[in-house]
Each structure stands twice: as structure tokens, then as C-alpha cells.
Design an enzyme around this catalytic site. Structure first.
Site, PDB file in Angstrom:
ATOM      1  N   LYS A   1      38.793 -14.974 -27.603  1.00  0.00           N
ATOM      2  CA  LYS A   1      38.289 -13.915 -26.705  1.00  0.00           C
ATOM      3  C   LYS A   1      39.075 -13.895 -25.393  1.00  0.00           C
ATOM      4  O   LYS A   1      39.460 -12.836 -24.905  1.00  0.00           O
ATOM      5  CB  LYS A   1      36.788 -14.116 -26.416  1.00  0.00           C
ATOM      6  CG  LYS A   1      35.921 -14.095 -27.677  1.00  0.00           C
ATOM      7  CD  LYS A   1      34.450 -14.213 -27.341  1.00  0.00           C
ATOM      8  CE  LYS A   1      34.052 -15.557 -26.772  1.00  0.00           C
ATOM      9  NZ  LYS A   1      34.026 -16.669 -27.752  1.00  0.00           N
TER      10      LYS A   1
ATOM     11  N   ARG B   1      25.344 -13.078 -25.182  1.00  0.00           N
ATOM     12  CA  ARG B   1      25.421 -13.900 -26.393  1.00  0.00           C
ATOM     13  C   ARG B   1      24.053 -14.334 -26.893  1.00  0.00           C
ATOM     14  O   ARG B   1      23.971 -15.226 -27.745  1.00  0.00           O
ATOM     15  CB  ARG B   1      26.379 -15.076 -26.208  1.00  0.00           C
ATOM     16  CG  ARG B   1      25.936 -16.119 -25.260  1.00  0.00           C
ATOM     17  CD  ARG B   1      27.100 -16.849 -24.664  1.00  0.00           C
ATOM     18  NE  ARG B   1      27.846 -17.683 -25.572  1.00  0.00           N
ATOM     19  CZ  ARG B   1      29.088 -18.116 -25.297  1.00  0.00           C
ATOM     20  NH1 ARG B   1      29.697 -17.754 -24.189  1.00  0.00           N
ATOM     21  NH2 ARG B   1      29.690 -18.905 -26.112  1.00  0.00           N
TER      22      ARG B   1
ATOM     23  N   ARG C   1      43.930 -27.071 -26.845  1.00  0.00           N
ATOM     24  CA  ARG C   1      43.818 -26.086 -25.761  1.00  0.00           C
ATOM     25  C   ARG C   1      43.781 -26.728 -24.375  1.00  0.00           C
ATOM     26  O   ARG C   1      43.082 -27.696 -24.138  1.00  0.00           O
ATOM     27  CB  ARG C   1      42.551 -25.262 -25.992  1.00  0.00           C
ATOM     28  CG  ARG C   1      42.207 -24.314 -24.862  1.00  0.00           C
ATOM     29  CD  ARG C   1      41.290 -23.241 -25.310  1.00  0.00           C
ATOM     30  NE  ARG C   1      39.910 -23.662 -25.400  1.00  0.00           N
ATOM     31  CZ  ARG C   1      38.905 -22.832 -25.680  1.00  0.00           C
ATOM     32  NH1 ARG C   1      39.165 -21.559 -25.902  1.00  0.00           N
ATOM     33  NH2 ARG C   1      37.678 -23.272 -25.754  1.00  0.00           N
TER      34      ARG C   1
ATOM     35  N   ARG D   1      38.987 -28.491 -21.166  1.00  0.00           N
ATOM     36  CA  ARG D   1      37.576 -28.180 -20.936  1.00  0.00           C
ATOM     37  C   ARG D   1      36.728 -29.347 -21.425  1.00  0.00           C
ATOM     38  O   ARG D   1      37.007 -29.921 -22.472  1.00  0.00           O
ATOM     39  CB  ARG D   1      37.204 -26.901 -21.694  1.00  0.00           C
ATOM     40  CG  ARG D   1      37.541 -25.649 -20.929  1.00  0.00           C
ATOM     41  CD  ARG D   1      37.335 -24.399 -21.727  1.00  0.00           C
ATOM     42  NE  ARG D   1      36.052 -24.309 -22.415  1.00  0.00           N
ATOM     43  CZ  ARG D   1      35.636 -23.211 -23.042  1.00  0.00           C
ATOM     44  NH1 ARG D   1      36.396 -22.135 -23.045  1.00  0.00           N
ATOM     45  NH2 ARG D   1      34.468 -23.188 -23.655  1.00  0.00           N
TER      46      ARG D   1
ATOM     47  N   ARG E   1      28.349 -25.977 -30.115  1.00  0.00           N
ATOM     48  CA  ARG E   1      28.650 -24.606 -29.666  1.00  0.00           C
ATOM     49  C   ARG E   1      28.700 -23.642 -30.852  1.00  0.00           C
ATOM     50  O   ARG E   1      28.206 -22.513 -30.773  1.00  0.00           O
ATOM     51  CB  ARG E   1      29.984 -24.581 -28.907  1.00  0.00           C
ATOM     52  CG  ARG E   1      29.880 -25.208 -27.525  1.00  0.00           C
ATOM     53  CD  ARG E   1      31.244 -25.600 -26.980  1.00  0.00           C
ATOM     54  NE  ARG E   1      32.168 -24.497 -26.869  1.00  0.00           N
ATOM     55  CZ  ARG E   1      33.484 -24.636 -26.787  1.00  0.00           C
ATOM     56  NH1 ARG E   1      34.037 -25.829 -26.824  1.00  0.00           N
ATOM     57  NH2 ARG E   1      34.255 -23.581 -26.678  1.00  0.00           N
TER      58      ARG E   1
END
Ligand code: ATP
Ligand code: MG
Length: 276
Positions: free
Chosen positions: A57, A132, A171, A204, A215
Site C-alpha cells: 500500500k 480497516r 523492509r 519497524r 497483523r
């Protein structure tokens, strides 16, 4: 702008196939339209990007923003910025985020409300990560309905679960801007540093296999029902691919019809870049 007190919106239940015509807003252009980038007959874009954690996203938002005149609001980036700055919202959100749980609807609504209020009514915008939950979705709809600016497109990024975990583990992010790097597909020019500011990149706290599992579970349980909700409204488009490079051209094609040709970039980012 947002508020829980508003009456529930009566959404259209007639499922319809998405076509250019169905994407045209009922509240189309007025003679006083100031936003030159929109094609006559289309309302400013009010886009929601929806997809599982790690579906890209943030990457797609950045690309859309680079290529079209669209403001972006990312709930995750906003929360991380609040945590970094030590704000009240940041203090409340930190624990939930670290554990992969959702931040309360009340806090989220307040946060997004403040951001939406900063955007002019004729400006196109996109939301990444909000709503969400069904409660957030209904609250947002009521608010947007009240100002005659309903969501007019929801893009679902459909990426296989098997490929997502590896991407997450690879990431790194620049927290202040939300810029995302992937050590395999689009590493920063200088190891560990943001390309634009030269500031350090971070992992993160919620990008680890244990938290990612939670998640993902929250996503299935609370966010996926939104797909049906928007499908019934006739504004959902699902785009599939293993990488962001496979999905972005589909998004680009979808959005091009709404923007004037001169607003569309002549060149595209090289295919090898930004896979997450
Ligand atoms: P990715 O950024 O990889 O797509 P994601 O969707 O899990 O993954 P973010 O959108 O950055 O990540 O959100 C990170 C965390 O912030 C969530 O796990 C949750 O704790 C909190 N959060 C973000 N948006 C919301 C929201 N709309 N409602 C509740 N909590 C949220
Ligand atoms: Mg994100």
C-alpha cells in the site's frame, strides 16, 4: 469532520460490475471546478487502498502521488510519526502497534479527521490503512456523505501471502516520510540511509514473524469484511500480482482515464525498482 454521532449511511446494495461509467461520481464536476488535473465529468479521486500487511500500500501510494495530483494519508505513517514525536496519540498507539493489535477506532477517527480537514474539497486524495474496521468504514462514509464527497474508488491489492512475509523481513523505512526500501528489490543508494534526506533508515518494530502473524490475523478478521462492503457499493476493484511492479501498471491504467493526458507522466520508474 468525522464523528460517531452521525446516523448510519444507507449504502447502495446493488452489486455492479466496475466500468468507467460506474466510477464516474454522481456528484460530477461543477463549473467552478478549480482542479485542472481532473477530466471533465469526474469528481476528484477519493481512493482507498486496501490490502493485507505488506501488500505494498505504501509503495503504491508513493507511486500514485508521484504520477498524479493526489494527496496521501497513511494511517500507519501518521501513527509512527506521532510515536516518534512523543505526542499523546503516539503514546496511546505505541503499545498496540508494537503488539500487532489495532489502535482504537476513536483514536484513529480523530487522527484521520484532522488530516482530511487539511485537504481542500476539490483536491483528489487517497487513504492507506484507514478504514480497516467496519466501524471506521461506516464512520468515514457518514462523514463523507454529509459533505457530498463519497469514496469513489477502492483498490484491493491482492498479493499472495507466501511472498509477503519475505518482503516484510527485508523492509527498511524512513519513518518521517514513510519511504519504504527493500534490501532485495530497491535498496537505498547508500546502505542504511534514506535517498532523499540522508537520514538513517529503521526496521519497524512490528516487522518480525511473530507480530506479522498477528497483523495478518487481524487483517483477515477485521479488514477483509470491508471488501464485501465496498463490492456491494460497486466501487471495489481487486488487482493481483506478486510484486508492486506487477500491480502498479494496472493502477496507472485505471487512474489515467480520470486525469488529463498532460498530467500523465511520459516515463515510468524502471521496472526493477520498488518491489514492496
Ligand atoms: P503495511 O504497512 O505493510 O501495509 P500494515 O497495514 O500492517 O502493513 P500500517 O498500515 O503501517 O501497517 O499499520 C501499522 C499498525 O498501525 C497496525 O498494525 C495498527 O496497530 C496501527 N494502525 C494503522 N492503521 C490503523 C487503523 N486504521 N486502525 C487501527 N489501527 C491502525
Ligand atoms: Mg504501510
Amino acid at each position: 469532520m468525522l464523528g460517531f454521532a452521525r446516523p448510519a449511511m444507507q449504502h447502495k446494495v446493488a452489486a455492479q460490475l466496475i466500468s468507467a461509467a460506474s466510477l464516474r461520481s454522481l456528484h460530477s464536476s461543477s463549473p467552478s471546478r478549480t482542479m485542472s488535473s481532473m477530466v471533465e465529468g469526474y469528481s476528484p479521486l477519493r481512493l482507498l487502498l486496501i490490502g493485507s500487511p505488506g501488500s505494498g500500500k505504501g509503495t503504491q501510494s508513493a507511486r500514485i502521488q508521484e504520477n498524479f495530483e493526489v494527496e496521501t494519508i497513511s494511517s500507519g505513517d501518521l501513527l509512527r510519526k506521532n510515536i516518534m514525536q512523543g505526542t499523546e496519540i503516539g503514546k496511546i498507539a505505541a503499545m498496540e502497534m508494537q503488539n500487532g493489535a489495532l489502535v482504537s477506532d476513536k483514536v484513529m477517527v480523530k487522527l484521520i479527521d484532522m488530516e482530511l480537514n487539511k485537504i481542500g474539497s476539490e483536491q483528489s486524495w487517497l487513504l492507506d490503512g484507514f478504514p480497516r474496521t467496519m466501524s471506521q468504514a461506516v464512520t468515514l462514509d457518514n462523514t463523507l456523505q454529509a459533505v457530498n464527497q463519497p469514496l469513489n474508488l477502492v483498490i484491493h491489492l491482492n498479493v499472495p501471502e507466501e511472498v509477503i512475509l519475505q518482503r516484510i523481513m527485508d523492509r527498511w523505512v524512513h519513518i518521517p516520510s514513510g519511504r519504504v526500501y527493500n534490501m532485495t528489490y530497491n535498496p537505498p543508494k547508500q546502505a542504511g540511509l534514506d535517498d532523499v534526506t540522508g537520514e538513517p533508515l529503521e526496521r519497524r518494530l512490528d516487522d518480525n514473524p511473530e507480530t506479522f502473524k498477528i497483523r495478518l490475523q487481524k487483517h483477515h478478521e477485521l479488514t477483509e469484511p470491508l471488501l464485501d462492503y465496498y463490492r456491494h457499493r460497486g466501487i471495489l476493484i481487486s488487482l493481483s500480482g506478486n510484486t508492486s511492479d506487477e500491480i502498479y501498471p494496472q493502477i496507472r491504467e485505471l487512474l489515467q482515464s480520470r486525469f488529463r493526458p498532460e498530467e500523465v507522466p511520459v516515463t515510468e520508474a524502471p521496472v526493477a525498482e520498488a518491489q514492496i
